[in-house]
Design an enzyme around this catalytic site. Structure first.
Site, mmCIF file in Angstrom:
data_model
loop_
_atom_site.group_PDB
_atom_site.id
_atom_site.type_symbol
_atom_site.label_atom_id
_atom_site.label_comp_id
_atom_site.label_asym_id
_atom_site.label_seq_id
_atom_site.Cartn_x
_atom_site.Cartn_y
_atom_site.Cartn_z
ATOM 1 N N LYS A 18 0.836 -1.214 0.000
ATOM 2 C CA LYS A 18 0.000 0.000 0.000
ATOM 3 C C LYS A 18 0.870 1.265 0.000
ATOM 4 C CE LYS A 18 -2.063 -1.234 3.870
ATOM 5 N NZ LYS A 18 -1.498 -2.572 4.125
ATOM 6 N N ARG A 91 -10.586 0.385 8.105
ATOM 7 C CA ARG A 91 -10.089 -0.967 8.312
ATOM 8 C C ARG A 91 -11.080 -1.826 9.085
ATOM 9 N NH1 ARG A 91 -3.710 -1.825 8.909
ATOM 10 N NH2 ARG A 91 -3.477 0.226 8.012
ATOM 11 N N ARG A 126 11.698 -5.217 5.315
ATOM 12 C CA ARG A 126 11.366 -3.797 5.127
ATOM 13 C C ARG A 126 12.225 -2.894 6.003
ATOM 14 N NH1 ARG A 126 5.404 -1.928 5.462
ATOM 15 N NH2 ARG A 126 5.467 -3.365 7.217
ATOM 16 N N ARG A 155 10.683 -1.027 11.656
ATOM 17 C CA ARG A 155 9.514 -0.824 12.512
ATOM 18 C C ARG A 155 9.464 -1.872 13.619
ATOM 19 N NH1 ARG A 155 4.494 -0.031 8.427
ATOM 20 N NH2 ARG A 155 3.481 -1.358 9.985
ATOM 21 N N ARG A 166 -0.897 -9.275 13.034
ATOM 22 C CA ARG A 166 -1.445 -8.240 12.149
ATOM 23 C C ARG A 166 -2.303 -8.873 11.048
ATOM 24 N NH1 ARG A 166 4.051 -5.538 10.736
ATOM 25 N NH2 ARG A 166 2.873 -4.398 9.162
HETATM 26 P P1 AP5 Z 1 4.763 -1.479 1.963
HETATM 27 O O1 AP5 Z 1 4.483 -0.675 0.756
HETATM 28 O O2 AP5 Z 1 5.447 -0.831 3.114
HETATM 29 O O3 AP5 Z 1 3.440 -2.255 2.422
HETATM 30 P P2 AP5 Z 1 2.128 -1.748 3.173
HETATM 31 O O4 AP5 Z 1 0.986 -2.457 2.558
HETATM 32 O O5 AP5 Z 1 2.104 -0.261 3.229
HETATM 33 O O6 AP5 Z 1 2.419 -2.398 4.587
HETATM 34 P P3 AP5 Z 1 2.201 -1.962 6.086
HETATM 35 O O7 AP5 Z 1 2.896 -3.007 6.901
HETATM 36 O O8 AP5 Z 1 2.580 -0.554 6.315
HETATM 37 O O9 AP5 Z 1 0.678 -2.154 6.282
HETATM 38 P P4 AP5 Z 1 -0.032 -2.389 7.621
HETATM 39 O O10 AP5 Z 1 -1.431 -2.299 7.199
HETATM 40 O O11 AP5 Z 1 0.362 -3.604 8.350
HETATM 41 O O12 AP5 Z 1 0.536 -1.221 8.545
HETATM 42 P P5 AP5 Z 1 0.102 0.284 8.776
HETATM 43 O O13 AP5 Z 1 1.313 1.081 8.871
HETATM 44 O O14 AP5 Z 1 -0.952 0.693 7.859
HETATM 45 O O15 AP5 Z 1 5.632 -2.736 1.470
HETATM 46 C C1 AP5 Z 1 6.119 -3.688 2.379
HETATM 47 C C2 AP5 Z 1 7.548 -4.143 1.973
HETATM 48 O O16 AP5 Z 1 7.499 -4.828 0.741
HETATM 49 C C3 AP5 Z 1 8.534 -2.967 1.758
HETATM 50 O O17 AP5 Z 1 9.800 -3.362 2.195
HETATM 51 C C4 AP5 Z 1 8.519 -2.753 0.235
HETATM 52 O O18 AP5 Z 1 9.745 -2.233 -0.243
HETATM 53 C C5 AP5 Z 1 8.259 -4.160 -0.274
HETATM 54 N N1 AP5 Z 1 7.435 -4.157 -1.498
HETATM 55 C C6 AP5 Z 1 6.363 -3.373 -1.772
HETATM 56 N N2 AP5 Z 1 5.859 -3.655 -2.978
HETATM 57 C C7 AP5 Z 1 6.607 -4.682 -3.485
HETATM 58 C C8 AP5 Z 1 6.573 -5.432 -4.700
HETATM 59 N N3 AP5 Z 1 5.644 -5.206 -5.655
HETATM 60 N N4 AP5 Z 1 7.494 -6.421 -4.877
HETATM 61 C C9 AP5 Z 1 8.447 -6.666 -3.911
HETATM 62 N N5 AP5 Z 1 8.531 -5.982 -2.748
HETATM 63 C C10 AP5 Z 1 7.622 -4.996 -2.531
HETATM 64 O O19 AP5 Z 1 -0.551 0.145 10.250
HETATM 65 C C11 AP5 Z 1 0.256 -0.151 11.359
HETATM 66 C C12 AP5 Z 1 -0.602 -0.296 12.607
HETATM 67 O O20 AP5 Z 1 -1.288 0.937 12.870
HETATM 68 C C13 AP5 Z 1 -1.730 -1.341 12.530
HETATM 69 O O21 AP5 Z 1 -1.271 -2.628 12.859
HETATM 70 C C14 AP5 Z 1 -2.718 -0.778 13.566
HETATM 71 O O22 AP5 Z 1 -2.301 -1.094 14.871
HETATM 72 C C15 AP5 Z 1 -2.597 0.714 13.360
HETATM 73 N N6 AP5 Z 1 -3.571 1.202 12.369
HETATM 74 C C16 AP5 Z 1 -3.331 1.618 11.097
HETATM 75 N N7 AP5 Z 1 -4.468 1.956 10.480
HETATM 76 C C17 AP5 Z 1 -5.474 1.777 11.382
HETATM 77 C C18 AP5 Z 1 -6.885 1.951 11.352
HETATM 78 N N8 AP5 Z 1 -7.516 2.365 10.236
HETATM 79 N N9 AP5 Z 1 -7.591 1.662 12.463
HETATM 80 C C19 AP5 Z 1 -6.999 1.221 13.581
HETATM 81 N N10 AP5 Z 1 -5.660 1.029 13.686
HETATM 82 C C20 AP5 Z 1 -4.906 1.305 12.600
#
Ligand code: AP5
Length: 219
Positions: A18, A91, A126, A155, A166
């Site tokens: 994402k 979410r 990552r 992270r 997660r």
């Molecule tokens: P990356 O692009 O970083 O992936 P992402 O989908 O953004 O992953 P996140 O881990 O950030 O998502 P998440 O939903 O778990 O965490 P968030 O921060 O939103 O890519 C991942 C890796 O793969 C990178 O190293 C990248 O280089 C590599 N990559 C990407 N594309 C690739 C490809 N095509 N091929 C190969 N490699 C690739 O949330 C964190 C926490 O916050 C949650 O657990 C929760 O506690 C809280 N939170 C967030 N949103 C909410 C909400 N709406 N409500 C309540 N709590 C929330």
């Protein structure tokens, strides 16, 4: 002619790409990127009350309570006059309903699909650049210079153990969100190089822009 501001949501499991796709989308389209994960990590880093509360949930891989998240997002949406890109929100059903109640809806809901076994490898490799905010991967997207490599951070929730929690949180909530946005959902295969994934997303946005122009012309 006049182009309506784009409203896009991007969803998918942890590490489905994402944040990576959002970097590419905002480079090309002039949208306000609203990532709840990034906003929450900023609160944690700043040591605010919300940050202290959020941190406990984030470290357990659980959703942060709506009292913290909903108002945070609504404030950002109110200032996004040139269109928005919502990353990781809503979410849960209650978050989607909160938006519906305010008549806030997307034109397009992108769902990135990546198999679980691939996600674990992406999480563990990552790294983030604290200076630019850019997302890297030690194998798939390595840093451009030794200087950047030296300052990369990991992270706290990016371990094999925590990604399992997660993923459980993700799978227990995703279907109810998908039900709300079914008519505007497009599934994108995220298990390909990031430029290929982005090419699909560009096509979806182009298609959407053509449709909205047509609708405006008819009106
Ligand atoms: P990356 O692009 O970083 O992936 P992402 O989908 O953004 O992953 P996140 O881990 O950030 O998502 P998440 O939903 O778990 O965490 P968030 O921060 O939103 O890519 C991942 C890796 O793969 C990178 O190293 C990248 O280089 C590599 N990559 C990407 N594309 C690739 C490809 N095509 N091929 C190969 N490699 C690739 O949330 C964190 C926490 O916050 C949650 O657990 C929760 O506690 C809280 N939170 C967030 N949103 C909410 C909400 N709406 N409500 C309540 N709590 C929330």
């Amino acid at each position: 002619g006049e182009v309506a501001p784009l409203r896009i949501m991007i969803s998918g499991a942890p590490a489905s790409g994402k944040g990576t796709q959002c970097e590419l989308i905002v480079q090309q389209y002039n949208l306000t990127h609203i990532s709840t994960g990034d906003l929450l990590r900023a609160e944690v880093a700043a040591g605010t009350e919300n940050g202290k509360l959020a941190q406990e949930y984030m470290q357990r891989g659980e959703l942060v309570p709506n009292d913290v998240v909903v108002a945070m997002v609504e404030k950002k949406l109110a200032s996004a006059t040139n269109g928005w890109l919502l990353d990781g929100y809503p979410r849960s059903l209650s978050q989607a309903e909160a938006l519906e109640n305010m008549n806030i809806r997307p034109h397009l809901f992108i769902l990135l699909e990546v198999p679980d076994e691939i996600l674990v490898g992406r999480v563990v490799g990552r790294r983030l650049d604290p200076v630019t905010g850019k997302i890297y991967h030690l194998m798939y997207s390595p840093p451009e210079t030794p200087e950047i490599a030296a300052r990369l951070i990991q992270r706290g929730d990016d371990t094999e153990e925590k990604v399992k929690l997660r993923l459980e949180t993700y799978y227990s909530n995703v279907q109810s969100v998908l039900d709300v946005y079914k008519p505007v959902t497009k599934v994108v295969d995220g298990n390909r190089p990031k430029t290929e994934v982005f090419a699909d997303i560009q096509n979806l946005i182009t298609e959407l822009q053509r449709e909205t122009e047509k609708a405006v012309a008819q009106f």
